[in-house]
Every structure is written in structure tokens, then in C-alpha cells.
Design an enzyme around this catalytic site. Structure first.
Site, short mmCIF file in Angstrom:
data_model
loop_
_atom_site.label_atom_id
_atom_site.label_comp_id
_atom_site.label_asym_id
_atom_site.label_seq_id
_atom_site.Cartn_x
_atom_site.Cartn_y
_atom_site.Cartn_z
N CYS A 48 0.82 -1.20 0.00
CA CYS A 48 0.00 0.00 0.00
C CYS A 48 0.86 1.26 0.00
O CYS A 48 0.52 2.26 -0.63
CB CYS A 48 -0.92 0.02 1.23
SG CYS A 48 -2.32 -1.12 1.13
N CYS B 274 -8.01 -3.27 -3.82
CA CYS B 274 -7.27 -4.03 -4.82
C CYS B 274 -7.72 -5.49 -4.78
O CYS B 274 -8.07 -6.02 -3.73
CB CYS B 274 -5.77 -3.92 -4.55
SG CYS B 274 -5.11 -2.26 -4.83
N CYS C 241 -6.36 -8.26 -2.19
CA CYS C 241 -6.59 -8.00 -0.77
C CYS C 241 -8.05 -7.70 -0.44
O CYS C 241 -8.35 -7.10 0.60
CB CYS C 241 -5.71 -6.85 -0.29
SG CYS C 241 -3.94 -7.19 -0.44
N CYS D 274 -5.41 1.56 4.40
CA CYS D 274 -4.30 1.37 3.48
C CYS D 274 -3.09 2.22 3.86
O CYS D 274 -2.00 2.00 3.33
CB CYS D 274 -4.73 1.71 2.05
SG CYS D 274 -5.21 3.43 1.82
#
Length: 251
Positions: free
Chosen positions: A130, A214, A217, A240
């Protein structure tokens, strides 16, 4: 005797302070979202502003709301290289429909090569992934702005339950404002706004993704789970890095 020349000095003071955030929260206490948003944008009360959007499950509401007031507001999208294809298609659809001033942000290629050559850092160090793909690109982009709009909402998780409309971005010493227009909207109000304005839903919502990040994840969420339970499932991680879970509200 010649006049003394004024010495040029750089203004290193933060753009905004805690007191500014408190003042704005008090100024617009009890105001309807569209009314105070219009006052902030049309009155330039927050300086140069941008919106940070993930084009996620509920993003269309705020994107539409702001675009109806000022479609020139830059909309910053972090193209991490790990998004669902559905998210990228949804981004393009909303950008065209609302006439958004879309700005795609990308990770630094040299940093990716040095720290995530295989593209698998998410699997053993999600914080580092991240940082590379979201935090650093956004830091570089936000350096030119005085404030940013976020789509955070109190009902999404316990870590967001007491956030105010206006707060100071604590990610650096710049003193930018972080503005949360929908922080006091609940799921029913958002759903009603979607219906009232005939806004398209993210295609993954009906497949059990109430919060979408994303693809590696993000998992589907079971009935009764926190809407963000599908983000970084199995990890001690709830944000994040753009937003910090310990940020305290300005009362």
C-alpha cells in the site's frame, strides 16, 4: 540613503491548523451536505481542493454530488496496477457520465522495481504494498493542494465512527484539510441518493463486495459482517495508510 530591500521569506506555516478545522466544523454544524459543500467550493474556504476516489461501492454518490457543484475539481484515482477490471471500467463509466476531471496516479516504476519486482509484496507485506502503490503516489500528488475530499463514512467501521466533517491531514506537516462530506450519511441515505439520481452501482456490489479495494486484498463479505471485513482479511490491518485508524476527531 537607499531603501532597504525587503527580505524574501518562505511561508512554512501549515495551510490549516486544528483551530481552523474546529471553526469549520462549528460553522457548518447542522447544515445540509449539499449546502455546506457548495459554500466551501464556491467560497474557496478550503483553498485548492481535490477529491480522492477509489471508485468503489459507494463512490458514485460523492462524485455526483461534487460534480453537480463544480465538475472542475480534480478527482485523484490511485491506479495501483492491482485493481479489479470491473473497478477500472466503472471509473471510466462514471468519469464520462459526470464529466469528471479525472487524474490517474501511478506508482513510481523505479520504486516498484526495487521493492516489488515480482508484484507479490501484497502477499507478505500488505502495508509495504500500500505504501508503494497508494501512499507515496498520493503524497506526491497532494503536495499541490490545500485540502482533499474523501468518501469515508462513519457506519463503515468502528475506526471511522467519530470522524468529523473537517480534520487535519496528519500524513505530513503541510496542514492540509481532509474533508469528509458523507461522514454522517448512513447506508439507507446513500441508497436513496443512488435511486434518486439513477446512479450506476459498482458491478461487484451485487456479488458480495460492499467495500472494494485491490483485487488480491479484497474478499466477499458474509451477511452480518462489518462492511470492510473483506479488506485485508486475516491481517491486522484496517486502512491502506492514506487514512490512519487512530486519528482523533476535532470536537
Amino acid at each position: 540613503m537607499s531603501e532597504m530591500r525587503a527580505i524574501d521569506r518562505l511561508d512554512t506555516r501549515p495551510r490549516f491548523t486544528d483551530q481552523d478545522a474546529i471553526r469549520l466544523n462549528r460553522m457548518f454544524r447542522g447544515s445540509e451536505t449539499e449546502d455546506w459543500l457548495r459554500a466551501v467550493l464556491e467560497g474557496s474556504l478550503a483553498g485548492d481542493v481535490a477529491m480522492v476516489s477509489s471508485f468503489g461501492a459507494e463512490s458514485a454518490a460523492l462524485l455526483h454530488l461534487i460534480s453537480q457543484i463544480d465538475a472542475s475539481v480534480p478527482v485523484l484515482f490511485l491506479d495501483t496496477g492491482k485493481h479489479f477490471p470491473e473497478t477500472l471500467a466503472y471509473r471510466d463509466e462514471l468519469a464520462e457520465r459526470f464529466g469528471l476531471n479525472l487524474v490517474n496516479l501511478y506508482p513510481d516504476l523505479e520504486e516498484l522495481q526495487a521493492r516489488d519486482e515480482t508484484g507479490l509484496r501484497w502477499s507478505y507485506d500488505p502495508d509495504g504494498c500500500c505504501d508503494l502503490r497508494k501512499v507515496r503516489p498520493l503524497e506526491r500528488a497532494l503536495a499541490r493542494y490545500d485540502a482533499s475530499f474523501t468518501g469515508r463514512k462513519a457506519f463503515q467501521s468502528a475506526t471511522r465512527a467519530n470522524l468529523p466533517r473537517f480534520e487535519i491531514d496528519t500524513s505530513d506537516a503541510q496542514g492540509r484539510l481532509k474533508i469528509n462530506p458523507l461522514i454522517d450519511w448512513d447506508a439507507d441515505r446513500i441508497a436513496a441518493y443512488f435511486e434518486e439520481h439513477d446512479l450506476p452501482r459498482h458491478p461487484l456490489v451485487e456479488r458480495g463486495f460492499p467495500s472494494i479495494g485491490c483485487s488480491p486484498c479484497t474478499r466477499q463479505v458474509s451477511e452480518g459482517e462489518d462492511p470492510r471485513a473483506g479488506r485485508w482479511s486475516g491481517w491486522d490491518k484496517v486502512e491502506c495508510g492514506i487514512h490512519q485508524p487512530g486519528e482523533e476527531p476535532f470536537l
